[in-house]
Write a protein that holds these residues in place. Sequence first.
Motif, PDB file in Angstrom:
ATOM      1  N   ASP A  66      -2.650  -0.201  -0.229  1.00  0.00           N
ATOM      2  CA  ASP A  66      -3.665  -0.643   0.730  1.00  0.00           C
ATOM      3  C   ASP A  66      -3.456  -2.095   1.139  1.00  0.00           C
ATOM      4  O   ASP A  66      -3.641  -2.461   2.304  1.00  0.00           O
ATOM      5  CB  ASP A  66      -5.071  -0.470   0.147  1.00  0.00           C
ATOM      6  N   PHE A  69      -0.679  -2.276   3.642  1.00  0.00           N
ATOM      7  CA  PHE A  69      -1.131  -1.793   4.941  1.00  0.00           C
ATOM      8  C   PHE A  69      -1.989  -2.846   5.647  1.00  0.00           C
ATOM      9  O   PHE A  69      -1.819  -3.109   6.835  1.00  0.00           O
ATOM     10  CB  PHE A  69      -1.922  -0.492   4.755  1.00  0.00           C
ATOM     11  N   GLU A  70      -2.911  -3.462   4.894  1.00  0.00           N
ATOM     12  CA  GLU A  70      -3.798  -4.459   5.494  1.00  0.00           C
ATOM     13  C   GLU A  70      -3.035  -5.725   5.894  1.00  0.00           C
ATOM     14  O   GLU A  70      -3.373  -6.377   6.883  1.00  0.00           O
ATOM     15  CB  GLU A  70      -4.943  -4.780   4.548  1.00  0.00           C
ATOM     16  N   TYR A  71      -1.991  -6.070   5.149  1.00  0.00           N
ATOM     17  CA  TYR A  71      -1.170  -7.224   5.517  1.00  0.00           C
ATOM     18  C   TYR A  71      -0.436  -6.944   6.829  1.00  0.00           C
ATOM     19  O   TYR A  71      -0.394  -7.786   7.724  1.00  0.00           O
ATOM     20  CB  TYR A  71      -0.177  -7.549   4.401  1.00  0.00           C
ATOM     21  N   ARG A  72       0.121  -5.737   6.941  1.00  0.00           N
ATOM     22  CA  ARG A  72       0.829  -5.382   8.173  1.00  0.00           C
ATOM     23  C   ARG A  72      -0.113  -5.298   9.374  1.00  0.00           C
ATOM     24  O   ARG A  72       0.306  -5.505  10.513  1.00  0.00           O
ATOM     25  CB  ARG A  72       1.558  -4.059   8.000  1.00  0.00           C
ATOM     26  N   ALA A  73      -1.388  -4.982   9.093  1.00  0.00           N
ATOM     27  CA  ALA A  73      -2.378  -4.916  10.165  1.00  0.00           C
ATOM     28  C   ALA A  73      -2.868  -6.302  10.567  1.00  0.00           C
ATOM     29  O   ALA A  73      -3.618  -6.441  11.520  1.00  0.00           O
ATOM     30  CB  ALA A  73      -3.559  -4.055   9.729  1.00  0.00           C
ATOM     31  N   LYS A  75      -4.560  -8.524   8.532  1.00  0.00           N
ATOM     32  CA  LYS A  75      -5.817  -8.926   7.900  1.00  0.00           C
ATOM     33  C   LYS A  75      -5.616 -10.121   6.964  1.00  0.00           C
ATOM     34  O   LYS A  75      -6.537 -10.910   6.782  1.00  0.00           O
ATOM     35  CB  LYS A  75      -6.402  -7.739   7.134  1.00  0.00           C
TER      36      LYS A  75
END
Length: 129
Positions: A66, A69-73, A75
Amino acid sequence: MYPLLLIVLFAAPAEWAIAGACLGLAAAVFLFIFYIQPDASDLAPHRTELDKLLERRDTIYDNLRDLKFEYRAGKYSEGDYETMRNTLENEAALVLAEIEQVTESQIRRPRPARPAAAEPANAGGRSAR
């Protein structure tokens, strides 16, 4: 007639006590069966230390996935991502070490020493044919 009535009255308390005890026992069994509910923890399977560690490991892996994923998004900044990732990876390493300790302690059990008389008869390498 009166002596017979007196005998029945004085003999009756013992019989009444037995009947009362049976009735009380039947009421207690009825209440236990129909009104007392088992606790949820009694029905749940008991988890071993290894089960808890494996669940913790899976949770850490999910958190790492997770986080990525959040780093790539976008956030988290790169510095925050690296810090959190290192923290989770260190925690995962500790859990994996604990899992290894637990499994080794379950595998490595002392074996009883074999007596000297239990050695095979064909120790010289020859077959018994």
